[in-house]
Design a protein around this motif. Structure first.
Motif, PDB file in Angstrom:
ATOM      1  N   VAL A  53       1.235  -1.279  -0.263  1.00  0.00           N
ATOM      2  CA  VAL A  53      -0.143   0.050   0.377  1.00  0.00           C
ATOM      3  C   VAL A  53       0.717   1.513  -0.178  1.00  0.00           C
ATOM      4  N   ILE A  54       0.958   2.077  -0.837  1.00  0.00           N
ATOM      5  CA  ILE A  54       1.430   3.420  -0.806  1.00  0.00           C
ATOM      6  C   ILE A  54       0.511   4.708  -0.334  1.00  0.00           C
ATOM      7  N   PHE A  55       1.935   5.413  -0.251  1.00  0.00           N
ATOM      8  CA  PHE A  55       1.777   6.983   0.748  1.00  0.00           C
ATOM      9  C   PHE A  55       2.064   7.957   0.672  1.00  0.00           C
ATOM     10  N   PRO A  56       1.722   8.346  -0.759  1.00  0.00           N
ATOM     11  CA  PRO A  56       2.665  10.012  -0.804  1.00  0.00           C
ATOM     12  C   PRO A  56       2.591  10.856   0.154  1.00  0.00           C
ATOM     13  N   ILE A  57       3.926  11.242   0.103  1.00  0.00           N
ATOM     14  CA  ILE A  57       4.830  12.178   0.587  1.00  0.00           C
ATOM     15  C   ILE A  57       5.132  13.221   0.195  1.00  0.00           C
ATOM     16  N   ILE A  58       4.170  14.267   0.217  1.00  0.00           N
ATOM     17  CA  ILE A  58       3.561  15.834  -0.163  1.00  0.00           C
ATOM     18  C   ILE A  58       4.026  17.367   0.989  1.00  0.00           C
ATOM     19  N   ASN A  59       4.611  17.874   0.389  1.00  0.00           N
ATOM     20  CA  ASN A  59       5.127  18.576   0.908  1.00  0.00           C
ATOM     21  C   ASN A  59       4.483  19.892   1.672  1.00  0.00           C
ATOM     22  N   VAL A  60       5.219  21.194   2.006  1.00  0.00           N
ATOM     23  CA  VAL A  60       3.333  22.087   2.375  1.00  0.00           C
ATOM     24  C   VAL A  60       3.344  22.903   1.091  1.00  0.00           C
TER      25      VAL A  60
END
Length: 613
Positions: free
Chosen positions: A204-211
């Motif tokens: 399962v994938i969790f995208p890491i998104i910046n501010v």
């Protein structure tokens, strides 16, 4: 980085992003004369010292010293680099950054970063579509963890199928370069060096998104048994996990309002708490907290609540995080959860209110460490008591407040049934004098009578001022002039603005002179409006100066004496150098001989003046 951007672009960005509008996105501002004021977002304060100049288009905090323009403000608030700040402000103003780029290096760097952002975004959409194309183990996993479709969409969660080259082939068909797909960390080179395979498979994938809202990396959790359980993107030009916090892009606005941030370990802890109605939560991307993350936390919130898993590994990670946060000046508390229970599970079973109650009862840093030491040692045995006290000695040595230290010593003494004096000896050594020397509470008590400040009205500030030098004396004098027009008039009757030595000090004195012509009182903001941005730090230093409030007349005379003495010493050195220069001449003219006599007369007068000082 700013050196690689065309100046025309930077100026256009600033002109199209009015600093009052930019700062007001984050800080409530109120008009104050010709400037705007508000509570500083970079440090905790109750009285506004954060000033924004509409005319000068910059901000300055007279509390912590932070200063800059709109671009710098966004970089500080969002914890992003110059390029990302330019892009963000460009988006706000409807400016196409690429149209302004001129440097080849700049173009290449921006192109690569933009391509990586695009590739990551395309990969995130690919993983997300995989999750809903057919019933699969990924969707089943999220549903079993209690997530609904809305939350899955909110966080952009996805699924990487158990196939070796599915994502890589997809991205190649979309026209992306293989080297850039590799540079984004999405694929791994085969050992045979004849191709690439997907980094994330059957996860399962969790995208890491910046501010700034850009996908910078991914985290993946294995579905079946296998190692590693969690896998993160490697370091890339757009992703350094030690500089980011998972979930901050969604929680930052809530955190700013609450001034409190909850830090958890894992992606699912963030998502589970968010779905449970607790929005001021972030995760440390699977590593012990770094200093960079600590500064980021401090920038957004006054209080940091650590809520790691209740198992042994979680406690070890908590201690590492506590030490890092303490080093950067965060106010820290720790939530205690039962062994084996993580925050996500706790909220799902007991609900939001129960977790909020845990936050209310969170232990301060020192109390948490003491409790851990207490639990690890059997205080019913002599050996356990000794180990308990010894294990927390290093903690108590870090306390700066004598009152706080004494309170904890009493608490430990009660718990371990050991006398407070014995604990003090353990902390400061067996020599009683060492304790008295090191403890702030004993410093004044054991000073000689002649050395105590027993006569607060008989102030003789000349000696410490001499140590500070003429620059500090000038700043102190300007501080007195700034605070009181009567003092300004009294000082002006003795010396002029030109009598200051430092050029910026002369300018500030002249600004005050002009302002006092039409005002009985002047504010720091009024002076700020007359200065250039690079001169503001000097004004900040003057504003922060602490000068004696008793016997002020004696104080400002001493300040002027220090300035006068410096001028005399400077002139003395000039005369000595000129005399040496003329004396080295072999054939001196009559005028040069006369000049030597004049210099010697002046030199004798200077020596007499210096003896009086």
């Amino acid at each position: 980085m700013s050196n690689y951007f065309d100046e025309e672009l930077i100026e256009e960005i600033k002109e199209r992003n009015h600093i009052i509008d930019v700062v007001s996105r984050y800080v409530p501002l109120k008009k104050s004369g010709s400037t705007y004021k508000g509570l500083c977002p970079f440090h905790h304060e109750k009285t506004p010292s954060f000033v924004v100049s509409e005319e000068k288009q910059f901000y300055h905090c007279f509390g912590c010293g932070q200063s800059g323009d709109a671009i710098h403000f966004v970089m500080q608030m969002e914890h992003i680099d110059f390029i990302d700040a330019i892009h963000m402000l460009g988006d706000w103003a409807g400016i196409s950054i690429e149209e302004y780029t001129t440097s080849d290096r700049e173009k290449e760097e921006i192109h690569i970063k933009n391509q990586l952002y695009e590739i990551n975004r395309e990969a995130a959409l690919f993983y997300y579509k995989n999750l809903f194309q057919t019933r699969n183990d990924g969707l089943k996993y999220f549903y079993e963890r209690g997530l609904n479709s809305q939350t899955i969409k909110k966080f952009g969660l996805g699924y990487a199928k158990d196939q070796w080259e599915l994502l890589n082939r997809y991205l190649l068909t979309k026209g992306y370069d293989q080297n850039l797909i590799y540079k984004a960390g999405l694929v791994i080179k085969r050992k045979t060096k004849d191709g690439y395979y997907d980094r994330f498979r059957n996860r399962v994938i969790f995208p890491i998104i910046n501010v700034a809202g850009k996908v910078i990396g991914f985290g993946g959790r294995i579905i079946d048994k296998g190692e590693p359980k969690y896998l993160n993107s490697p370091e890339t030009p757009v992703f350094n996990k030690g500089n980011h916090l998972y979930g901050l892009n969604l929680s930052k606005d809530v955190i700013r309002k609450k001034k409190q941030i909850v830090v958890v370990e894992g992606y699912m802890d963030v998502i589970g708490l968010y779905e449970g109605g607790i929005y001021n939560v972030v995760a440390s991307l699977g590593t012990a907290l770094t200093k960079s993350q600590g500064y980021l936390l401090k920038r957004y919130a006054d209080e940091v609540i650590i809520a790691y898993d209740g198992d042994t590994a979680g406690k070890a990670a908590t201690l590492r995080g506590l030490d890092v946060l303490k080093d950067v000046g965060c106010s820290i508390k720790v939530i205690e959860l039962a062994d084996g229970v993580d925050p996500d599970e706790y909220v799902r079973k007991k609900g939001k209110d129960a977790f909020l109650e845990k936050i209310k009862k969170a232990l301060p840093l020192v109390d948490y460490k003491i409790k851990l030491a207490h639990n690890e040692n059997d205080l019913t045995t002599t050996e356990g008591k000794i180990k308990f006290v010894q294990s927390i000695t290093y903690i108590l040595k870090t306390l700066k407040s004598p009152i706080e230290l004494d309170a904890y010593i009493q608490k430990i003494a009660l718990a371990a049934h050991i006398s407070p004096e014995a604990i003090k000896s353990e902390i400061y050594g067996n020599n009683k004098g060492n304790y008295q020397k090191d403890s702030a509470s004993y410093k004044n008590k054991y000073r000689s009578k002649n050395d105590r400040y027993t006569n607060k009205y008989d102030i003789k500030p000349i000696k410490p001022i001499q140590k500070m030098g003429y620059i500090e004396a000038e700043k102190s004098l300007l501080k007195l002039m700034m605070d009181d027009k009567r003092l300004f008039d009294k000082i002006k009757a003795i010396m002029t603005c030109e009598d200051f030595i430092d050029e910026i000090h002369i300018k500030i004195a002249k600004v005050m002179d002009d302002l006092y012509e039409t005002n009985e009182f002047i504010s720091i903001e009024m002076i700020l409006e007359k200065l250039k941005q690079e001169e503001i730090p000097i004004l900040h230093d003057i504003y922060k100066k602490v000068v004696p409030i008793e016997n002020v007349n004696k104080a400002f005379i001493d300040y002027m004496d220090v300035i006068k003495k410096h001028k005399l010493i400077t002139r003395k050195i000039e005369i000595e150098n000129e005399l040496k220069r003329i004396e080295k001449m072999e054939d001196k003219t009559p005028n040069e001989i006369v000049r030597i006599r004049e210099l010697c007369i002046d030199y004798e007068k200077l020596l007499k003046e210096l003896k009086k000082q």
